[in-house]
Design a protein around this motif. Structure first.
Motif, PDB file in Angstrom:
ATOM      1  N   LEU A 248     -98.279 -43.182  38.478  1.00  0.00           N
ATOM      2  CA  LEU A 248     -97.386 -42.821  37.385  1.00  0.00           C
ATOM      3  C   LEU A 248     -96.137 -42.173  37.974  1.00  0.00           C
ATOM      4  N   ILE A 249     -95.029 -42.893  37.937  1.00  0.00           N
ATOM      5  CA  ILE A 249     -93.764 -42.397  38.501  1.00  0.00           C
ATOM      6  C   ILE A 249     -92.736 -42.360  37.377  1.00  0.00           C
ATOM      7  N   PRO A 250     -92.540 -41.177  36.744  1.00  0.00           N
ATOM      8  CA  PRO A 250     -91.586 -41.088  35.626  1.00  0.00           C
ATOM      9  C   PRO A 250     -90.166 -41.348  36.098  1.00  0.00           C
ATOM     10  N   ALA A 251     -89.366 -41.835  35.178  1.00  0.00           N
ATOM     11  CA  ALA A 251     -87.949 -42.036  35.486  1.00  0.00           C
ATOM     12  C   ALA A 251     -87.276 -40.688  35.662  1.00  0.00           C
ATOM     13  N   PRO A 252     -86.346 -40.552  36.613  1.00  0.00           N
ATOM     14  CA  PRO A 252     -85.667 -39.262  36.808  1.00  0.00           C
ATOM     15  C   PRO A 252     -84.825 -38.900  35.598  1.00  0.00           C
ATOM     16  N   ARG A 253     -84.699 -37.595  35.364  1.00  0.00           N
ATOM     17  CA  ARG A 253     -83.871 -37.134  34.257  1.00  0.00           C
ATOM     18  C   ARG A 253     -82.409 -37.435  34.543  1.00  0.00           C
ATOM     19  N   MET A 254     -81.711 -37.920  33.516  1.00  0.00           N
ATOM     20  CA  MET A 254     -80.299 -38.238  33.678  1.00  0.00           C
ATOM     21  C   MET A 254     -79.488 -36.949  33.669  1.00  0.00           C
ATOM     22  N   PRO A 255     -78.492 -36.818  34.543  1.00  0.00           N
ATOM     23  CA  PRO A 255     -77.635 -35.619  34.519  1.00  0.00           C
ATOM     24  C   PRO A 255     -76.819 -35.595  33.244  1.00  0.00           C
ATOM     25  N   PRO A 256     -76.447 -34.411  32.777  1.00  0.00           N
ATOM     26  CA  PRO A 256     -75.665 -34.312  31.541  1.00  0.00           C
ATOM     27  C   PRO A 256     -74.315 -34.997  31.687  1.00  0.00           C
ATOM     28  N   GLN A 257     -73.890 -35.643  30.622  1.00  0.00           N
ATOM     29  CA  GLN A 257     -72.598 -36.328  30.605  1.00  0.00           C
ATOM     30  C   GLN A 257     -71.494 -35.337  30.243  1.00  0.00           C
ATOM     31  N   GLY A 258     -70.310 -35.615  30.693  1.00  0.00           N
ATOM     32  CA  GLY A 258     -69.181 -34.770  30.334  1.00  0.00           C
ATOM     33  C   GLY A 258     -68.599 -34.059  31.534  1.00  0.00           C
ATOM     34  N   GLY A 259     -67.677 -33.132  31.257  1.00  0.00           N
ATOM     35  CA  GLY A 259     -66.965 -32.456  32.323  1.00  0.00           C
ATOM     36  C   GLY A 259     -67.791 -31.432  33.066  1.00  0.00           C
ATOM     37  N   GLY A 260     -68.735 -30.775  32.411  1.00  0.00           N
ATOM     38  CA  GLY A 260     -69.498 -29.712  33.061  1.00  0.00           C
ATOM     39  C   GLY A 260     -70.939 -29.783  32.628  1.00  0.00           C
ATOM     40  N   PRO A 261     -71.808 -29.018  33.278  1.00  0.00           N
ATOM     41  CA  PRO A 261     -73.222 -29.032  32.909  1.00  0.00           C
ATOM     42  C   PRO A 261     -73.436 -28.462  31.519  1.00  0.00           C
ATOM     43  N   LEU A 262     -74.267 -29.132  30.750  1.00  0.00           N
ATOM     44  CA  LEU A 262     -74.574 -28.682  29.397  1.00  0.00           C
ATOM     45  C   LEU A 262     -75.831 -27.823  29.411  1.00  0.00           C
ATOM     46  N   LYS A 263     -75.816 -26.778  28.648  1.00  0.00           N
ATOM     47  CA  LYS A 263     -76.984 -25.908  28.552  1.00  0.00           C
ATOM     48  C   LYS A 263     -78.023 -26.585  27.669  1.00  0.00           C
ATOM     49  N   PRO A 264     -79.265 -26.745  28.128  1.00  0.00           N
ATOM     50  CA  PRO A 264     -80.269 -27.422  27.312  1.00  0.00           C
ATOM     51  C   PRO A 264     -80.440 -26.727  25.972  1.00  0.00           C
ATOM     52  N   LYS A 265     -80.659 -27.521  24.954  1.00  0.00           N
ATOM     53  CA  LYS A 265     -80.804 -26.964  23.615  1.00  0.00           C
ATOM     54  C   LYS A 265     -82.009 -26.041  23.542  1.00  0.00           C
ATOM     55  N   GLY A 266     -83.087 -26.399  24.261  1.00  0.00           N
ATOM     56  CA  GLY A 266     -84.289 -25.584  24.220  1.00  0.00           C
ATOM     57  C   GLY A 266     -84.061 -24.171  24.709  1.00  0.00           C
ATOM     58  N   VAL A 267     -83.212 -23.989  25.731  1.00  0.00           N
ATOM     59  CA  VAL A 267     -82.940 -22.653  26.265  1.00  0.00           C
ATOM     60  C   VAL A 267     -82.246 -21.798  25.217  1.00  0.00           C
ATOM     61  N   GLU A 268     -81.321 -22.382  24.485  1.00  0.00           N
ATOM     62  CA  GLU A 268     -80.623 -21.631  23.439  1.00  0.00           C
ATOM     63  C   GLU A 268     -81.607 -21.192  22.356  1.00  0.00           C
ATOM     64  N   VAL A 269     -82.490 -22.107  21.949  1.00  0.00           N
ATOM     65  CA  VAL A 269     -83.480 -21.775  20.925  1.00  0.00           C
ATOM     66  C   VAL A 269     -84.425 -20.692  21.424  1.00  0.00           C
ATOM     67  N   LEU A 270     -84.887 -20.828  22.672  1.00  0.00           N
ATOM     68  CA  LEU A 270     -85.798 -19.834  23.232  1.00  0.00           C
ATOM     69  C   LEU A 270     -85.140 -18.463  23.305  1.00  0.00           C
ATOM     70  N   ALA A 271     -83.875 -18.429  23.707  1.00  0.00           N
ATOM     71  CA  ALA A 271     -83.161 -17.152  23.798  1.00  0.00           C
ATOM     72  C   ALA A 271     -83.031 -16.491  22.422  1.00  0.00           C
ATOM     73  N   ARG A 272     -82.760 -17.276  21.395  1.00  0.00           N
ATOM     74  CA  ARG A 272     -82.634 -16.721  20.039  1.00  0.00           C
ATOM     75  C   ARG A 272     -83.967 -16.188  19.544  1.00  0.00           C
ATOM     76  N   LEU A 273     -85.047 -16.903  19.845  1.00  0.00           N
ATOM     77  CA  LEU A 273     -86.367 -16.436  19.428  1.00  0.00           C
ATOM     78  C   LEU A 273     -86.768 -15.187  20.204  1.00  0.00           C
ATOM     79  N   ALA A 274     -86.498 -15.187  21.506  1.00  0.00           N
ATOM     80  CA  ALA A 274     -86.889 -14.046  22.344  1.00  0.00           C
ATOM     81  C   ALA A 274     -86.172 -12.775  21.895  1.00  0.00           C
ATOM     82  N   ALA A 275     -84.944 -12.912  21.402  1.00  0.00           N
ATOM     83  CA  ALA A 275     -84.175 -11.746  20.977  1.00  0.00           C
ATOM     84  C   ALA A 275     -84.766 -11.102  19.727  1.00  0.00           C
ATOM     85  N   LYS A 276     -85.573 -11.857  18.974  1.00  0.00           N
ATOM     86  CA  LYS A 276     -86.122 -11.336  17.719  1.00  0.00           C
ATOM     87  C   LYS A 276     -87.625 -11.083  17.784  1.00  0.00           C
ATOM     88  N   LEU A 277     -88.234 -11.328  18.949  1.00  0.00           N
ATOM     89  CA  LEU A 277     -89.659 -11.052  19.085  1.00  0.00           C
ATOM     90  C   LEU A 277     -89.890  -9.542  19.092  1.00  0.00           C
TER      91      LEU A 277
END
Length: 266
Positions: A173-202
């Motif tokens: 089982l050899i998964p396909a590599p993750r594609m780098p984010p498109q655009g001018g700069g690295p994009l912050k994963p959506k999951g990290v933003e959600v996790l940070a918002r939840l962690a701030a209210k725990l």
């Protein structure tokens, strides 16, 4: 009907229960999904074999007698902790190897979709040990273990690390590599933003949430929160816990453990 007639003839009280059309329809739909290998895809049996080359090597005379026993105990304790995170079990196979029995879905979460070796990073960081890992899937425990040993042999032969898992058909089982984010700069994963918002209210250090609680913290509907929590699982930022089943009808309460420690590594 024939069984009921024979029981009645023998004097055994019988109550015949006939399925409704909806029950028959549901059973046929479930059977079709099972036949297509979709419904149980994430629940199929998976075995992870972990071997420690250091423990496999002959004992050096200069090494203390208890050294190996202490190392085995520390490693076993660490593997049990990691296995508890994914609802798996750990068994010592021999003096230098362990077998972890889990499901495909839980192992996929722990390996970022079979892209990184399970347990290896923590074993290296905390115990200073290099381990060899093989993951195998199968319809039975025997098949899964055989495929795990085949994957382990690939690891020991020095083949590419992406092939450390073998599916239930015996293919690497050899998964396909993750594609780098498109655009001018690295994009912050959506999951990290959600996790940070939840962690701030725990509160109180509790990192376990459900869709309803997460929805209130994020200001969204439970349905949207459930989708966002699945995104966290896909990105390795949360662990799905066993559903909290209750006698009441309806969807069982699904809990998720947030891995807030990941916020400090990104």
């Amino acid at each position: 009907p024939a069984v009921a007639d024979r029981l009645q003839t023998a004097g055994v009280p019988v109550v015949r229960i006939r399925p409704t059309s909806a029950a028959v329809r549901t059973a046929l739909h479930t059977a079709a999904l099972l036949g297509a290998h979709h419904r149980l895809e994430e629940s199929q049996l998976t075995v992870v074999l972990v071997e420690v080359p250091t423990l496999r090597e002959p004992v050096r005379r200069a090494a203390p007698r208890y050294w190996r026993d202490e190392l085995r105990l520390s490693l076993h304790r660490l593997l049990v902790q990691e296995a508890n995170r994914i609802n798996a079990s750990v068994t010592a196979v021999d003096d230098h190897s362990y077998m972890v029995t889990a499901t495909r879905g839980s192992v996929a979460t722990a390996t970022e979709g079979f892209r990184v070796l399970p347990f290896a990073a923590r074993v290296r960081d905390e115990l200073g040990l290099a381990v060899e890992v093989g993951v195998g899937m199968g319809r039975t425990t025997h098949d899964a273990e055989s495929h795990a040993r085949a994957a382990l042999a690939r690891t020991q032969a020095g083949k590419q690390a992406q092939g450390f898992a073998v599916d239930r058909e015996g293919r690497a089982l050899i998964p396909a590599p993750r594609m780098p984010p498109q655009g001018g700069g690295p994009l912050k994963p959506k999951g990290v933003e959600v996790l940070a918002r939840l962690a701030a209210k725990l509160e109180g250090g509790d990192t376990v949430v459900d869709a309803e609680g997460a929805g209130k913290m994020l200001g969204v509907t439970p349905r949207t929160a459930r989708r966002l929590l699945r995104t966290l699982v896909d990105e390795g930022l949360a662990w799905p816990l066993p559903p909290n089943r209750t006698p009441q009808p309806g969807r069982p309460r699904q809990l998720y453990r947030l891995i807030v420690e990941k916020l400090g590594t990104r």
